[in-house]
Design an enzyme around this catalytic site. Structure first.
Site, mmCIF file in Angstrom:
data_model
loop_
_atom_site.group_PDB
_atom_site.id
_atom_site.type_symbol
_atom_site.label_atom_id
_atom_site.label_comp_id
_atom_site.label_asym_id
_atom_site.label_seq_id
_atom_site.Cartn_x
_atom_site.Cartn_y
_atom_site.Cartn_z
ATOM 1 C CE1 TYR A 179 7.388 6.013 11.337
ATOM 2 C CE2 TYR A 179 7.583 8.286 10.888
ATOM 3 C CZ TYR A 179 7.363 7.297 10.284
ATOM 4 O OH TYR A 179 7.224 7.227 9.190
ATOM 5 C CB SER A 180 11.864 10.999 16.044
ATOM 6 O OG SER A 180 10.684 11.730 15.665
ATOM 7 N NE ARG A 195 -2.117 -1.194 3.693
ATOM 8 C CZ ARG A 195 -2.462 -1.153 4.991
ATOM 9 N NH1 ARG A 195 -3.595 -0.496 5.098
ATOM 10 N NH2 ARG A 195 -1.809 -1.340 6.037
#
Length: 242
Positions: free
Chosen positions: A153-154, A11
């Site tokens: 995430y960072s 996706r």
């Protein structure tokens, strides 16, 4: 035939990259973890682009699953190798650090960083042996500037950027390039739940990007024209962060 593997290819940005690489003449190996229906849609789009592909279902964060899948592909294609790798698989589990569950910390890092190791380490030696390879790692503006609510995430994307720069120096003599792409806000499932109207006001281009725009950048980086570009992080964020 030329083969390209795109992790998280079912996706979003991964799908757009699969289509772009198919247009460039690659046979596409579409990795995915769960959504077989979406992966099959991507495969059909690859075929519409004039090439063929295969579905490779495995969790990149699982070393055993990854190794077994890649070894099985290698056994079935003894005279071939995967010359392009796009490490795109990743997830978000946003929360402020004070309230972040341990599971959310580890899952985000495991998919991005362990996934990078598990897939890349298995494919490096054939690239080096053939003296040609292209590796593109999907980083993020979060890995460059950090974003509140995305410490996990960072950290994952920042680590991926550092790994990109280090690996590039190890393999450059073998004509293998390693670069990272750092998108800003791109219209995919990954930005669901975000306030697009408010965020657009912070972006000089005043819009979110498209997966196809990111795919065009990836296409250039894997092309022969980009052979002297390695160890770099290329931002694609509408001027959000430079």
């Amino acid at each position: 035939m030329k083969y390209a593997l795109v992790t998280g290819g079912s996706r979003g940005i991964g799908r757009a990259v699969c289509i772009k690489l198919a247009q460039m003449g690659y046979q596409i190996l579409i990795n995915y973890a769960s959504r077989t229906d979406e992966a099959e849609k991507t495969l059909e789009l690859v075929r519409q682009a004039g090439q063929d592909g295969e579905l490779l279902k495995f969790d990149v964060s699982d070393a055993r699953q990854t190794l077994e899948a890649l070894e099985a592909w290698g056994d079935a294609h003894p005279d071939e190798y995967i010359e392009v790798l796009v490490n795109n698989a990743g997830i978000r589990r946003d929360n402020i650090m004070a309230l972040m569950p341990e599971e959310d910390w580890h899952r985000v890092l495991d998919i991005t960083l362990d996934g990078f190791y598990n897939v890349t380490q298995s494919l490096l030696q054939p690239m080096m042996f053939h003296k040609y390879g292209r590796i593109v790692n999907m980083a993020s503006v979060s890995g460059l500037k950090g974003l509140p609510g995305q410490v996990n995430y960072s950290a994952a994307k920042g680590g991926l950027i550092a790994a990109t720069k280090a690996l590039a120096q190890e393999v450059a003599r073998k004509n293998v390039t390693v670069n990272a792409v750092a998108p800003g806000f791109i219209k995919t499932d990954m930005v669901e739940g975000l306030d697009e109207a408010a965020l657009k006001k912070t972006i000089p281009a005043n819009r979110f990007g498209t997966p196809e725009e990111v795919a065009e950048l990836v296409g250039f980086l894997v092309s022969p024209h980009a052979g002297y570009i390695t160890g770099n992080v290329v931002s694609i964020n509408g001027g959000l962060y430079t």
